[in-house]
Design a protein around this motif. Structure first.
Motif, mmCIF file in Angstrom:
data_model
loop_
_atom_site.group_PDB
_atom_site.id
_atom_site.type_symbol
_atom_site.label_atom_id
_atom_site.label_comp_id
_atom_site.label_asym_id
_atom_site.label_seq_id
_atom_site.Cartn_x
_atom_site.Cartn_y
_atom_site.Cartn_z
ATOM 1 N N TYR A 77 0.158 8.426 4.608
ATOM 2 C CA TYR A 77 0.161 7.503 6.014
ATOM 3 C C TYR A 77 0.810 7.993 7.069
ATOM 4 O O TYR A 77 1.609 6.547 6.157
ATOM 5 C CB TYR A 77 -1.366 6.565 5.209
ATOM 6 N N VAL A 78 0.363 6.937 7.679
ATOM 7 C CA VAL A 78 1.194 6.731 8.884
ATOM 8 C C VAL A 78 0.838 5.935 9.256
ATOM 9 O O VAL A 78 -0.158 6.079 9.866
ATOM 10 C CB VAL A 78 2.002 8.370 10.011
ATOM 11 N N VAL A 79 1.542 4.538 9.419
ATOM 12 C CA VAL A 79 0.830 3.299 9.793
ATOM 13 C C VAL A 79 1.657 3.341 11.360
ATOM 14 O O VAL A 79 3.499 3.469 11.715
ATOM 15 C CB VAL A 79 1.477 2.367 9.608
ATOM 16 N N PRO A 80 0.764 3.251 12.647
ATOM 17 C CA PRO A 80 1.678 3.282 13.888
ATOM 18 C C PRO A 80 2.824 2.175 14.409
ATOM 19 O O PRO A 80 2.034 1.367 13.855
ATOM 20 C CB PRO A 80 0.992 3.809 14.708
ATOM 21 N N LYS A 81 3.437 2.163 15.164
ATOM 22 C CA LYS A 81 3.776 0.949 15.020
ATOM 23 C C LYS A 81 3.421 0.035 15.867
ATOM 24 O O LYS A 81 2.283 0.740 16.635
ATOM 25 C CB LYS A 81 5.544 1.073 16.287
ATOM 26 N N GLY A 82 3.901 -1.412 15.717
ATOM 27 C CA GLY A 82 2.412 -1.998 16.533
ATOM 28 C C GLY A 82 1.519 -2.053 15.360
ATOM 29 O O GLY A 82 0.498 -3.096 16.484
ATOM 30 N N VAL A 83 1.429 -1.789 14.589
ATOM 31 C CA VAL A 83 -0.259 -2.065 14.189
ATOM 32 C C VAL A 83 0.026 -2.708 13.037
ATOM 33 O O VAL A 83 0.799 -2.604 11.679
ATOM 34 C CB VAL A 83 -0.742 -0.631 14.188
ATOM 35 N N GLU A 84 -1.060 -4.349 13.068
ATOM 36 C CA GLU A 84 -0.830 -4.808 11.927
ATOM 37 C C GLU A 84 -1.458 -4.179 10.560
ATOM 38 O O GLU A 84 -2.252 -3.178 10.839
ATOM 39 C CB GLU A 84 -1.052 -6.143 12.049
ATOM 40 N N HIS A 85 -0.444 -4.911 9.097
ATOM 41 C CA HIS A 85 -1.326 -4.157 8.049
ATOM 42 C C HIS A 85 -1.124 -4.618 7.008
ATOM 43 O O HIS A 85 0.154 -5.917 7.111
ATOM 44 C CB HIS A 85 -1.059 -2.769 8.144
ATOM 45 N N LYS A 86 -1.276 -4.612 5.684
ATOM 46 C CA LYS A 86 -0.961 -4.966 5.232
ATOM 47 C C LYS A 86 -1.270 -4.706 3.246
ATOM 48 O O LYS A 86 -2.496 -4.070 3.146
ATOM 49 C CB LYS A 86 -1.653 -6.452 3.970
ATOM 50 N N PRO A 87 0.457 -3.414 2.301
ATOM 51 C CA PRO A 87 -0.482 -2.662 1.910
ATOM 52 C C PRO A 87 -0.791 -3.753 0.257
ATOM 53 O O PRO A 87 -0.628 -4.690 0.471
ATOM 54 C CB PRO A 87 0.806 -2.214 1.776
ATOM 55 N N TYR A 88 -1.663 -2.851 -0.544
ATOM 56 C CA TYR A 88 -2.152 -3.805 -1.543
ATOM 57 C C TYR A 88 -2.255 -2.356 -2.901
ATOM 58 O O TYR A 88 -2.766 -2.203 -2.405
ATOM 59 C CB TYR A 88 -3.531 -4.266 -1.338
ATOM 60 N N ALA A 89 -2.061 -3.253 -3.805
ATOM 61 C CA ALA A 89 -2.192 -1.758 -5.399
ATOM 62 C C ALA A 89 -2.941 -2.809 -6.485
ATOM 63 O O ALA A 89 -2.044 -3.942 -6.731
ATOM 64 C CB ALA A 89 -1.109 -1.580 -5.720
ATOM 65 N N LYS A 90 -3.654 -2.956 -6.698
ATOM 66 C CA LYS A 90 -4.470 -3.662 -7.766
ATOM 67 C C LYS A 90 -3.370 -3.132 -9.529
ATOM 68 O O LYS A 90 -3.492 -4.000 -9.966
ATOM 69 C CB LYS A 90 -5.606 -3.533 -8.311
ATOM 70 N N GLU A 91 -2.863 -2.449 -9.327
ATOM 71 C CA GLU A 91 -2.319 -1.776 -10.424
ATOM 72 C C GLU A 91 -1.422 -1.575 -9.930
ATOM 73 O O GLU A 91 -1.088 -0.779 -9.000
ATOM 74 C CB GLU A 91 -2.802 -0.702 -11.454
#
Length: 121
Positions: A77-91
């Motif tokens: 997935y490509v997160v566009p510049k300027g877009v707030e995001h937070k990666p997460y992984a349960k495992e």
């Protein structure tokens, strides 16, 4: 010029820290970085560049203020510049980032999860 292919599993076996990207190659001004992720990251923005997440093994989510994107092995997935995001992984999840040299993993947020840049394997 090396004629040895880069073995991703071998590279992943060389570190255990989460949220600490390691550079494995460069192409022009872009770096290919591997990281192991688990649990929560921090909300952040990259104002000057897009960010590519490519899942090698496991599953992860990228949270956005208006919903989530779920990724499994073999998906990106490509997160566009300027877009707030937070990666997460349960495992534990093994991922590759592709981004310009010098990009800080926590973007504008800073904090305890900010990794040292340009750490090569």
């Amino acid at each position: 010029m090396s004629k040895t292919p880069i073995n991703l599993q071998n590279k992943f076996s060389q570190f255990s820290e989460y949220w600490s990207p390691r550079v494995i190659a460069e192409m022009n001004d872009y770096q290919f970085k591997l990281a192991k992720i688990k649990n929560e990251f921090t909300w952040h923005v990259h104002h000057k560049t897009d960010e590519v997440f490519l899942v090698i093994e496991g599953t992860m989510s990228i949270e956005f203020r208006d919903g989530d994107v779920e990724l499994s092995a073999g998906e990106m997935y490509v997160v566009p510049k300027g877009v707030e995001h937070k990666p997460y992984a349960k495992e534990e999840c093994k991922i590759m980032f592709i981004e310009p040299r010098g990009v800080v993993n926590t973007g504008d947020a800073g904090g305890d999860l900010t990794a040292k840049n340009d750490v090569w394997l």
